[in-house]
Design an enzyme around this catalytic site. Structure first.
Site, PDB file in Angstrom:
ATOM      1  CB  SER A  33      67.864  53.054  15.306  1.00 42.94           C
ATOM      2  OG  SER A  33      67.925  53.071  13.685  1.00 42.94           O
ATOM      3  CG  ASN A  34      69.756  48.477  13.771  1.00 47.11           C
ATOM      4  OD1 ASN A  34      70.383  48.705  12.604  1.00 47.11           O
ATOM      5  ND2 ASN A  34      68.374  48.300  14.005  1.00 47.11           N
ATOM      6  CD  GLU A  35      77.046  51.273  14.392  1.00 49.61           C
ATOM      7  OE1 GLU A  35      76.273  52.449  13.366  1.00 49.61           O
ATOM      8  OE2 GLU A  35      77.859  51.360  15.493  1.00 49.61           O
TER       9      GLU A  35
END
Ligand code: CTP
Ligand code: CA
Length: 229
Positions: A33-35
């Site tokens: 996933s990511n921020e």
């Protein structure tokens, strides 16, 4: 300076947004996933509600509540986000805003059971990935939307990279922000953006994401009206 969007200016119109990250599972407990916090997309959705639009917010997993009045479609993966976006725009849509940070790749064959530590080392070091669908480009290609807005988060060559996305994705406007800065962007309540369309580049100065959501929506509405006329 642009004026915040007028109350009721979007009554009778349909606005669809994507927001937040996607998660692409490796096994039942691990994911890529990511921020993304979702805050920019949620602020835009709130501004669209204030302007009187019918709003569908397609959101990946985030820790913030949906603004009152939006139709929330909660999704996890990019594939689910694509299906929700095509469904939400199928009957026609005035403005589509892609604020989600969609994972570019997903594991090719997610494990059905949790990987054990021994096996995980081998599996994770050679994780096979496949490209995810481009939600924004797919919606653009469906020709159901009047005005299409994308975001570009870049760490270098902000304007150049963002402008190439405008043409590559076949959209009307790119909102570009510099995620190499720590005073704005992913982990901040503040943002500063460049608005790049087919005619001009404009800077919206650093301000809270809530306030920026209002100014940004006002800019989008002006351009949408101009395109219709
Ligand atoms: N986007 C999308 N679906 C994807 C990837 C991106 O809808 N699979 C949308 C994002 O929501 C954003 C825009 O496309 O509005 C640009 O996303 P970005 O990640 O910057 O562009 P990419 O085309 O993925 O290019 P890169 O990651 O190489 O910069
Ligand atoms: Ca990407």
């Amino acid at each position: 300076t642009p004026a915040p969007v007028a109350a009721g200016i979007l009554s009778g119109t349909r606005v669809v947004l994507t927001a937040g990250p996607t998660r692409e599972y490796i096994d039942p407990v691990r994911f890529v996933s990511n921020e993304s916090s979702g805050r920019m997309g949620y602020a835009l959705a709130a501004a669209a509600i204030s302007a009187g639009a019918e709003v569908t917010l397609i959101s990946g997993p985030v820790g913030i509540p949906a603004p009152d009045g939006v139709q929330l479609a909660s999704v996890t993966s990019a594939e689910q986000m694509l299906q929700a976006a095509l469904a939400a725009t199928a009957e026609g849509c005035d403005i589509f805003i892609a604020a989600a940070a969609v994972a570019d790749y997903r594991p090719a064959s997610p494990a059905g059971q949790k990987l054990k530590k021994q096996a995980a080392a081998a599996q994770l070091s050679q994780l096979q990935l496949v490209e995810n669908p481009d939600v924004l480009k797919s919606v653009a290609d469906s020709h159901k939307v009047t005005y299409l807005v994308g975001f570009a988060a870049e760490t270098e060559q902000l304007a150049e990279h963002a402008r190439s996305k405008l043409t590559r994705k076949g959209i009307d406007l790119i909102v570009a922000n510099d995620v190499s800065r720590t005073d704005i962007g992913f982990n901040s309540d503040f943002n500063e953006v460049l608005l790049i369309d087919h005619e001009q580049t404009q800077r919206l100065e650093r301000q809270s994401k809530t306030q920026l959501g209002q100014y940004l929506l006002a800019e989008i509405v002006t351009r949408w009206q101009h395109k219709q006329a």
